[in-house]
Design a protein around this motif. Structure first.
Motif, PDB file in Angstrom:
ATOM      1  N   ILE A 147       0.869  -1.171   0.000  1.00 33.22           N
ATOM      2  CA  ILE A 147       0.000   0.000   0.000  1.00 33.22           C
ATOM      3  C   ILE A 147       0.908   1.225   0.000  1.00 33.22           C
ATOM      4  O   ILE A 147       1.731   1.391   0.901  1.00 33.22           O
ATOM      5  CB  ILE A 147      -0.927   0.006   1.241  1.00 33.22           C
ATOM      6  N   MET A 148       0.758   2.071  -1.012  1.00 30.48           N
ATOM      7  CA  MET A 148       1.582   3.277  -1.112  1.00 30.48           C
ATOM      8  C   MET A 148       1.143   4.329  -0.085  1.00 30.48           C
ATOM      9  O   MET A 148       1.976   4.989   0.522  1.00 30.48           O
ATOM     10  CB  MET A 148       1.499   3.856  -2.528  1.00 30.48           C
ATOM     11  N   GLN A 149      -0.166   4.489   0.070  1.00 28.11           N
ATOM     12  CA  GLN A 149      -0.717   5.417   1.054  1.00 28.11           C
ATOM     13  C   GLN A 149      -2.048   4.861   1.543  1.00 28.11           C
ATOM     14  O   GLN A 149      -2.753   4.173   0.793  1.00 28.11           O
ATOM     15  CB  GLN A 149      -0.953   6.813   0.468  1.00 28.11           C
ATOM     16  N   PHE A 150      -2.393   5.206   2.779  1.00 25.86           N
ATOM     17  CA  PHE A 150      -3.656   4.783   3.377  1.00 25.86           C
ATOM     18  C   PHE A 150      -4.143   5.876   4.303  1.00 25.86           C
ATOM     19  O   PHE A 150      -3.353   6.467   5.043  1.00 25.86           O
ATOM     20  CB  PHE A 150      -3.455   3.478   4.174  1.00 25.86           C
ATOM     21  N   VAL A 151      -5.441   6.160   4.267  1.00 28.52           N
ATOM     22  CA  VAL A 151      -6.042   7.103   5.204  1.00 28.52           C
ATOM     23  C   VAL A 151      -7.460   6.628   5.524  1.00 28.52           C
ATOM     24  O   VAL A 151      -8.150   6.086   4.664  1.00 28.52           O
ATOM     25  CB  VAL A 151      -6.042   8.550   4.653  1.00 28.52           C
ATOM     26  N   ARG A 152      -7.824   6.795   6.794  1.00 32.48           N
ATOM     27  CA  ARG A 152      -9.173   6.408   7.242  1.00 32.48           C
ATOM     28  C   ARG A 152      -9.789   7.622   7.922  1.00 32.48           C
ATOM     29  O   ARG A 152      -9.133   8.322   8.685  1.00 32.48           O
ATOM     30  CB  ARG A 152      -9.088   5.233   8.212  1.00 32.48           C
ATOM     31  N   SER A 153     -11.066   7.843   7.680  1.00 31.18           N
ATOM     32  CA  SER A 153     -11.749   8.963   8.323  1.00 31.18           C
ATOM     33  C   SER A 153     -12.162   8.594   9.734  1.00 31.18           C
ATOM     34  O   SER A 153     -12.116   7.429  10.127  1.00 31.18           O
ATOM     35  CB  SER A 153     -13.011   9.337   7.528  1.00 31.18           C
ATOM     36  N   GLY A 154     -12.607   9.591  10.466  1.00 30.27           N
ATOM     37  CA  GLY A 154     -13.251   9.333  11.743  1.00 30.27           C
ATOM     38  C   GLY A 154     -14.649   8.789  11.483  1.00 30.27           C
ATOM     39  O   GLY A 154     -15.165   8.836  10.368  1.00 30.27           O
ATOM     40  N   ARG A 155     -15.250   8.280  12.518  1.00 29.65           N
ATOM     41  CA  ARG A 155     -16.605   7.741  12.424  1.00 29.65           C
ATOM     42  C   ARG A 155     -17.589   8.858  12.105  1.00 29.65           C
ATOM     43  O   ARG A 155     -17.495   9.945  12.647  1.00 29.65           O
ATOM     44  CB  ARG A 155     -16.996   7.085  13.750  1.00 29.65           C
ATOM     45  N   ILE A 156     -18.516   8.549  11.210  1.00 30.55           N
ATOM     46  CA  ILE A 156     -19.684   9.392  11.027  1.00 30.55           C
ATOM     47  C   ILE A 156     -20.868   8.567  11.496  1.00 30.55           C
ATOM     48  O   ILE A 156     -20.875   7.346  11.360  1.00 30.55           O
ATOM     49  CB  ILE A 156     -19.845   9.891   9.577  1.00 30.55           C
ATOM     50  N   SER A 157     -21.837   9.228  12.094  1.00 26.21           N
ATOM     51  CA  SER A 157     -22.860   8.478  12.815  1.00 26.21           C
ATOM     52  C   SER A 157     -24.168   9.252  12.864  1.00 26.21           C
ATOM     53  O   SER A 157     -24.170  10.481  12.967  1.00 26.21           O
ATOM     54  CB  SER A 157     -22.345   8.218  14.232  1.00 26.21           C
ATOM     55  N   VAL A 158     -25.264   8.527  12.812  1.00 26.94           N
ATOM     56  CA  VAL A 158     -26.584   9.072  13.108  1.00 26.94           C
ATOM     57  C   VAL A 158     -27.236   8.132  14.108  1.00 26.94           C
ATOM     58  O   VAL A 158     -26.978   6.935  14.113  1.00 26.94           O
ATOM     59  CB  VAL A 158     -27.480   9.229  11.850  1.00 26.94           C
ATOM     60  N   SER A 159     -28.074   8.699  14.964  1.00 26.20           N
ATOM     61  CA  SER A 159     -28.738   7.859  15.964  1.00 26.20           C
ATOM     62  C   SER A 159     -29.942   7.168  15.346  1.00 26.20           C
ATOM     63  O   SER A 159     -30.552   7.681  14.408  1.00 26.20           O
ATOM     64  CB  SER A 159     -29.177   8.702  17.164  1.00 26.20           C
ATOM     65  N   LYS A 160     -30.279   6.016  15.869  1.00 24.71           N
ATOM     66  CA  LYS A 160     -31.468   5.306  15.404  1.00 24.71           C
ATOM     67  C   LYS A 160     -32.729   5.993  15.915  1.00 24.71           C
ATOM     68  O   LYS A 160     -33.724   6.083  15.211  1.00 24.71           O
ATOM     69  CB  LYS A 160     -31.436   3.844  15.857  1.00 24.71           C
ATOM     70  N   GLU A 161     -32.667   6.475  17.138  1.00 23.78           N
ATOM     71  CA  GLU A 161     -33.803   7.185  17.726  1.00 23.78           C
ATOM     72  C   GLU A 161     -33.752   8.654  17.326  1.00 23.78           C
ATOM     73  O   GLU A 161     -32.686   9.198  17.072  1.00 23.78           O
ATOM     74  CB  GLU A 161     -33.776   7.070  19.260  1.00 23.78           C
TER      75      GLU A 161
END
Length: 177
Positions: A147-161
């Motif tokens: 892998i030449m480069q790798f990046v991961r974002s932070g969590r994005i989230s919505v509530s079920k309620e």
């Protein structure tokens, strides 16, 4: 109390220095932030922080209380994983020759429900949205090819309620009038 993963959602005005003060709340308690994402929210001129931590419910309650004491913070909520729908995003940059020389990479991309977002003479980029475990699995599968480069974002989230943030803001607005 047992440690578990919590997603904290913070609705706030977008002011300089707030991120620093919020991260300081975690620092003082020696609680590591596993993931952090800040973006616009569904409410005009209101930002939303999505912070993921692994701690006890007692500690997360204390943290949310401290966050809400910040002047710019409108409201903060916390949820366990079962109460939210969440994803992360990742990009993988791989040498272009492998796309054509290693047929296994094409299978990995297809089986992981990833997509190729760009191809150039020297590299191609794979995009993957999903849970952290799915991204980690793809990472492990591609690692053997380099892998030449790798990046991961932070969590994005919505509530079920339903979160009552819009009603709360409307109520505050009416009190000011």
């Amino acid at each position: 109390m047992e440690n578990q993963t919590f997603t904290i959602s913070v609705y706030s005005e977008n002011n300089v220095g707030l991120l620093n003060r919020i991260s300081g709340i975690f620092l003082k308690r020696h609680i590591n932030i596993l993931s952090l994402n800040v973006s616009e929210s569904e409410i005009e001129n209101v930002s939303r922080f999505v912070i993921v931590v692994h701690t006890t419910e007692k500690w997360v309650q204390n943290i949310v209380g401290q966050i809400e004491k910040q002047i710019e913070v409108i409201k903060a909520f916390y949820h366990i994983d079962d109460e939210t729908i969440f994803l992360e995003n990742a990009l993988f940059k791989i040498e272009s020759g492998l796309l054509f020389d290693e047929k296994q990479i094409q299978n990995i991309i297809k089986e992981s429900n990833s997509e190729i977002v760009t191809v150039s003479r020297d590299f191609f980029v794979i995009s993957k949205s999903g849970r952290r475990s799915e991204i980690e699995e793809l990472y492990q599968n591609l690692k053997t090819f380099g892998i030449m480069q790798f990046v991961r974002s932070g969590r994005i989230s919505v509530s079920k309620e339903k979160m009552e943030i819009s009603a709360l803001l409307e109520e505050l607005k009416n009190k000011q009038i």
